[in-house]
Design a protein around this motif. Structure first.
Motif, PDB file in Angstrom:
ATOM      1  N   VAL A   1       1.040  -1.086  -0.031  1.00 33.96           N
ATOM      2  CA  VAL A   1       0.422  -0.471   0.017  1.00 33.96           C
ATOM      3  C   VAL A   1       1.252   1.020  -0.105  1.00 33.96           C
ATOM      4  N   PRO A   2       0.894   2.276  -0.758  1.00 33.75           N
ATOM      5  CA  PRO A   2       2.233   2.792  -1.303  1.00 33.75           C
ATOM      6  C   PRO A   2       1.824   4.354  -0.447  1.00 33.75           C
ATOM      7  N   GLY A   3       2.921   4.475   0.386  1.00 31.83           N
ATOM      8  CA  GLY A   3       3.068   5.876   1.477  1.00 31.83           C
ATOM      9  C   GLY A   3       2.299   5.689   3.335  1.00 31.83           C
ATOM     10  N   SER A   4       1.784   3.714   2.671  1.00 31.78           N
ATOM     11  CA  SER A   4       1.314   3.266   4.424  1.00 31.78           C
ATOM     12  C   SER A   4       2.350   3.130   5.014  1.00 31.78           C
ATOM     13  N   GLY A   5       4.170   3.448   4.600  1.00 34.46           N
ATOM     14  CA  GLY A   5       4.497   2.435   5.803  1.00 34.46           C
ATOM     15  C   GLY A   5       5.534   4.108   6.755  1.00 34.46           C
ATOM     16  N   GLY A   6       6.614   3.147   7.341  1.00 31.07           N
ATOM     17  CA  GLY A   6       7.420   4.675   7.745  1.00 31.07           C
ATOM     18  C   GLY A   6       8.582   3.641   8.888  1.00 31.07           C
TER      19      GLY A   6
END
Length: 379
Positions: A50-55
């Motif tokens: 899920v693009p942009g869902s992590g970190g």
């Protein structure tokens, strides 16, 4: 009458005591728990990123350098150098108390016969021959475990999965050589090879030198073993689709070590092929690893290594590559308890778009860093 009965039964009681004295059952286990930090981890849904869902990720994780487990093993002397043996071993999550894979005995469950002269034959859930005789030449086989394995443990040299329904033979040591082999029954009506697997391996030891070579083949790996297939929140960006589409997974591996006092030098190689159902779209990898361990003091052990992985997707001619550096320092507080700090750095190159250290979802970039501090206790 009662006295006569007691006297008559006495030899049977003594015999039963003698048989009991020749049998043994051992309870054992390991608890490993630690805190991880990863700089870049993407989220997943239905096996897709899920693009942009992590970190950044901070988590408590169980069973990394050594899988958290408990088990029972036993032997009964059958006479003439023969022994009945068994092992029941269950993995568990020390952070939550959950069972490994939801199974009562997720790691081993086998019974068999061992001969001092002819070796042992066992039946049930077991490690394949390469795990026993080649894994010890990898850094994850010495220290570090899961996170130090070749990308997503594609060659099972971190014993990511045991094999079910297996018949396994282990030879005695003959002039420094040990041989092993297994065959796992697929159990599918009308299709003898479906979900089956087999392995063969040999190891040789002479003084400070040791070496091993093995081959493992798993038919229909996505269903035959509990491998690292994409699904739910987990995404295998290294070989996930190839695993799902593979008619078989073949692994040729070899390794060697040499000990110089407190220093142990290791090297290993594996050739992994995910053979596609079509027969023309295979995904092929090669892993090259060099590492060393050093017993700096009786209490302090150090380990470090480098792995280079190169692949070829025959469908697209893409060539993914991965570089990974691993290091660990382990300090023994006692014979049973140790604390440690470890770290891994991976960089994706070539056609690989996402770094992914085993045990984590992929990074959103070509690099990923994981650090961990933890404690291990054995009993």
């Amino acid at each position: 009458m009662k006295k006569k009965t007691l006297v008559a039964a006495l030899p049977l009681v003594i015999a039963a005591g003698s048989v009991h004295a020749q049998s043994s059952v051992t309870l054992y286990g390991i608890i490993d728990l630690g805190i991880d930090y990863a700089n870049n981890v993407e989220g997943g849904s239905n096996g897709q990123l899920v693009p942009g869902s992590g970190g950044r990720l901070v988590q408590m994780q169980s069973g990394v350098p050594a899988g958290s487990r408990w088990g029972l093993k036993g032997a009964e002397d059958l006479g003439n150098g023969y022994h009945a043996i068994f092992r029941l071993e269950s993995g568990f999550n020390a952070a939550t108390g959950g069972l490994g894979g939801g199974l009562a005995f997720s790691r081993n469950a086998y019974v068999g016969v061992k001969s001092d002269k002819y070796g042992q034959l066992t039946f049930g859930k077991q490690w394949d021959a390469s795990v026993d005789l080649v894994e010890p030449f990898s850094l994850n086989g010495q220290y570090g475990g899961w996170y130090f394995s070749h990308p997503n443990d594609m060659d099972n040299l971190d014993n990511g999965f045991p094999v079910n329904n297996a018949v396994k033979y282990v030879s005695p040591t003959i002039a420094g050589f040990v041989f092993e082999g297994h065959y796992s029954l697929g159990g599918t009506a009308g299709a003898f090879s479906t979900n089956s697997s087999y392995s063969a391996a040999a190891q040789y030891t002479f003084d400070a030198f040791s070496a091993g070579v093995g081959y493992l083949r798993v038919t229909n790996p996505i269903t035959a073993v509990a491998g690292y297939g994409s699904g739910g929140s987990f995404v295998n960006a290294v070989y996930g689709n190839a695993l799902a589409n593979a008619r078989y997974q073949g692994v040729l591996s070899a390794g060697a070590s040499y000990t110089l006092g407190s220093l142990k030098l290791l090297a290993d190689y594996s050739n992994v092929n995910f053979a596609a159902q079509s027969g023309t779209h295979d995904l092929h990898f090669q892993n090259y690893e060099v590492s060393a361990t050093y017993q700096a003091t009786p209490s302090l052990a150090l380990g470090a290594g480098y792995t280079f992985t190169t692949g070829l997707d025959h469908a697209t001619d893409a060539q993914p590559k991965y570089h990974q550096v691993n290091a660990i320092a382990q300090y023994s507080l006692s014979k049973r308890t140790s604390i440690y700090a470890m770290g891994s750095y991976q960089r994706a190159a070539g056609a690989a778009q996402n770094a992914q250290i085993a045990g984590f979802n992929p990074s959103s970039s070509k690099t990923q860093v994981v650090t961990r501090v933890g404690i291990t206790h054995s009993f």
